[in-house]
Design a protein around this motif. Structure first.
Motif: not given
Length: 320
Positions: A212, A246, A248
């Motif tokens: 991540n 972000q 993932k």
């Protein structure tokens, strides 16, 4: 002796009056050459000299007859002209002109000392970095007060032009002073276009697949900027203001440049950050069977005998 002095003063006074009158111009009455019965004629009272412009003069036509439509002209060669309706009975009627002079001093203003008072000095100012500005803090009072505004020991005169810098934001103390003084606080807010110092990458800009990653765009601007991104893929998560994204479970598709765009009404700035994605490392498996077989045992025997010798030597050392 007292009588003689009195007569001397009277003579001097009369002389001054006569001298003044001798200097004043004598007005002239002007009539038309051919005057006919039952017709109108113009009568003019004229001041023939322009040397007494410093004196205020009023011209009048003196007669027993009725004048009308009188028009006055002031300035050089002052005059007044009236209309007279001529009748048969007006033969040899006298007309004359009078000039009434008035003098007055130059005006003088009465100046009273008053303490300073701000009349136009806003409590808050908004400037833009790089533009030319000045403080417009007006104050009244007598003597006229001087006005300065101070911040961090730097003095700005009222009306003085300067280029606005980012560090000028804050509170200025503006002071108006003559024989007394009064002051007030003026809060300045300097606005400027975005500046992106860096893009923060956590944990690293070089990652393996499956990890991540978080990218944070750090921009400084007033008013606060809006954020947007150009990315290699759309498989991303954005926070509420688009400042943070972000990733993932990183894939190979996430490899590439991430461009942060910060913008407000004063300008726009962009900064890019490279993210490199690697294949995950493969750890080789250990064959425990090989370690427990004959060959494994043969390899372990020398090491075991060496360990046993060390333990025996230590035991004898403590016994003796």
């Amino acid at each position: 002796m007292e009588v003689s002095c009195l007569w001397s003063l009277i003579i001097v006074y009369i002389f001054r009056i006569c001298r003044v009158h001798a200097l004043l111009p004598i007005p002239i009455i002007s009539l038309e050459d051919k005057i006919k019965i039952n017709e109108e004629t113009k009568v003019t009272c004229l001041l023939p000299s322009s040397e007494c412009q410093c004196l205020e003069v009023e011209l009048r036509i003196i007669t027993e007859e009725k004048l009308k439509n009188c028009v006055s002209h002031k300035g050089n060669f002052s005059n007044v002209t009236c209309t007279l309706e001529v009748t048969k009975d007006m033969h040899e009627v006298e007309l004359s002109c009078e000039a009434h002079f008035r003098t007055k001093s130059k005006p003088q203003r009465l100046n009273i000392q008053t303490e300073p008072e701000f009349t136009d000095c806003p409590n808050k100012l908004v400037w833009i970095e790089g533009e030319e500005n000045s403080f417009h803090c007006k104050a009244r009072g007598f003597p006229p007060p001087s006005v300065v505004c101070v911040k961090d020991s730097i003095v700005y005169m009222e009306g003085e032009k300067f280029t606005t810098l980012k560090n000028m934001s804050g509170d200025f103390r503006c002071r108006a002073s003559n024989f007394d003084a009064v002051s007030k606080t003026v809060t300045v807010s300097v606005q400027y276009e975005p500046r992106i110092s860096l893009i923060i990458v956590q944990p690293s800009d070089s990652v393996s697949e499956g990890e991540n990653v978080t990218l944070i765009c750090d921009a400084d601007a007033i008013p606060p900027p809006s954020y947007s991104w150009h990315t290699p893929t759309t498989q991303l998560l954005y926070d509420h203001d688009n400042r943070t994204i972000q990733i993932k479970d990183v894939k190979r598709a996430h490899d590439g440049f991430y461009i942060c765009i910060a913008q407000n009404k004063h300008g726009i700035q962009m900064l890019k950050q490279k993210i490199t994605v690697h294949e995950p490392e493969i750890v080789p498996e250990v064959d425990l069977g090989k370690l427990t077989g004959r060959n494994g045992a043969e390899k372990m025997e020398p090491a075991l005998f060496g360990l046993l010798a060390v333990l025996l030597h230590s035991s004898f050392y403590y016994l003796f």
